[in-house]
Design a protein around this motif. Structure first.
Motif, short mmCIF file in Angstrom:
data_model
loop_
_atom_site.label_atom_id
_atom_site.label_comp_id
_atom_site.label_asym_id
_atom_site.label_seq_id
_atom_site.Cartn_x
_atom_site.Cartn_y
_atom_site.Cartn_z
N SER A 160 0.87 -1.18 0.00
CA SER A 160 0.00 0.00 0.00
C SER A 160 0.90 1.22 0.00
N TYR A 161 0.33 2.38 -0.24
CA TYR A 161 1.17 3.59 -0.27
C TYR A 161 1.32 4.19 1.12
N ARG A 219 -8.85 -3.19 -11.61
CA ARG A 219 -9.28 -1.96 -10.93
C ARG A 219 -9.81 -2.24 -9.53
N LYS A 230 -7.84 -1.82 -5.56
CA LYS A 230 -7.69 -0.36 -5.43
C LYS A 230 -6.43 0.03 -4.65
N THR A 231 -6.18 -0.65 -3.53
CA THR A 231 -5.04 -0.29 -2.67
C THR A 231 -3.72 -0.53 -3.41
N ARG A 266 -3.29 1.96 -6.47
CA ARG A 266 -2.93 3.31 -6.03
C ARG A 266 -1.45 3.34 -5.68
N HIS A 267 -0.98 2.29 -5.00
CA HIS A 267 0.44 2.19 -4.65
C HIS A 267 1.31 2.15 -5.92
N TRP A 279 1.54 5.67 -7.36
CA TRP A 279 2.45 6.52 -6.59
C TRP A 279 3.91 6.10 -6.78
N ILE A 331 -3.32 12.03 -8.39
CA ILE A 331 -3.59 10.59 -8.28
C ILE A 331 -4.90 10.38 -7.53
N ASP A 332 -5.91 9.96 -8.26
CA ASP A 332 -7.20 9.62 -7.66
C ASP A 332 -7.74 8.40 -8.40
N GLU A 333 -8.94 7.95 -8.05
CA GLU A 333 -9.47 6.72 -8.63
C GLU A 333 -9.54 6.81 -10.15
N VAL A 391 -5.98 6.61 -11.71
CA VAL A 391 -5.43 5.26 -11.55
C VAL A 391 -6.13 4.30 -12.52
#
Ligand SMILES: [Zn+2]
Length: 298
Positions: free
Chosen positions: A73-74, A216, A219-220, A223-224, A227, A246-248, A251
């Motif tokens: 995760s980020y 998709r 999500k976690t 997103r990582h 980033w 960076i948002d849904e 991504v």
């Protein structure tokens, strides 16, 4: 004109039911596959389109995750990271059509002290229970794999496929009602397959949208990934405008572009729009004595 006696009626009804069953029969009805993934997102990224296609063609699919995904995760702590990645893996598996999900829960990127025979034993148990015709996993011979969990998963899965048929391996299983089991064929995926190993290209044009939806769902992890890419680019004094925010939405756009780009380049090898490639290990070589002379059991 045929008289409709009870016997004629029943014969006609049985014939009609049989013809409906024939129409609904799928080429791989009755077959099971087990997908062995190191991390929650490996199976969707490398093979999601092919797995979805085989399920449509009749396979029942089960998923085994080897790690607990506590690192990917980020900005979440380890517990929350593992929890979210597990919930999101179930969502992705549902989109692909996978039935049961098992997690061995070895600590993410901390598997060095775990003996390979321990991981193999867990897999042998599940192979004997689930009886896979086909397994999907990482290619144990991939030259360019850097991820330690991928390498360990690949070796343990290949080893389990080899030994689960042996009567002297974990014989305590047999007194508990399990039987020895031989995996029939194997699909190995890799970050980069050698051309000589990439012997199976699967057209995923009909399932790529589902593959992208499944990816998709992680999500976690995604997103990582976004980033990590942004930070690496910044260290190289570069910037991808898509990732300014960076948002849904950004991504999801990145996933769509990158998955289609990769599937297009694999598909171009055989004139397909979108494809995935594998190092495929069959029951026996096509055209060999065994395959030319084997006849159906019944
Ligand atoms: Zn992975």
């Amino acid at each position: 004109m045929q008289r409709i006696t009870r016997r004629n009626f029943l014969t006609a009804a049985v014939a009609a039911a049989a013809s409906v069953m024939r129409a609904q029969a799928k080429p791989f009805d009755g077959r099971t596959m087990v997908v062995i993934t190191a991390h929650a997102d490996d199976f969707t990224l490398f093979a999601g389109g092919t797995i979805a296609r085989l399920i449509e063609d009749g396979y029942t699919a089960h998923l085994i995750r080897v790690t607990n995904d506590e690192k990917d995760s980020y900005d979440l702590d380890a517990g929350e990271t593992s929890h979210r990645n597990t919930v999101e893996m179930r969502a992705a598996a549902d989109i692909i059509g996978i039935k049961e999900m098992y997690s061995l829960d070895f600590r993410n990127d901390e598997m060095d002290p775990i003996p390979e025979t321990e991981i193999r034993a867990r897999l042998i148990f599940l192979f004997r229970k689930l009886k896979p015709w086909t397994i999907f996993t990482f290619d144990p011979s991939a030259k360019y794999e850097e991820n330690p969990d991928h390498k360990k998963t690949a070796r343990a899965a290949e080893d389990a496929a080899w030994t689960s048929q042996g009567h002297l391996f974990l014989p305590e299983h047999f007194s508990q009602g399990l039987e020895r089991w031989a995996v029939v064929d194997r699909y190995y995926w890799a970050r980069q397959l050698d051309e000589s190993d990439a012997n199976k290209i699967v057209d995923i044009t009909s399932t790529i949208d589902r593959k992208i939806r499944a990816i998709r769902a992680h999500k976690t992890m995604m997103r990582h990934t976004a980033w990590s890419l942004k930070e690496k680019l910044a260290e190289a004094r570069l910037r991808l405008p898509l990732l300014d925010n960076i948002d849904e939405e950004s991504v999801n756009r990145l996933i769509d572009i990158q998955i289609r780009e990769r599937a297009e380049s694999v598909g171009a090898k055989q004139g397909m729009k979108y494809a995935e490639e594998f190092h495929y290990v069959p029951l026996a070589a096509p055209g060999s004595y065994v395959m030319k002379n084997a006849v159906p059991l019944k």
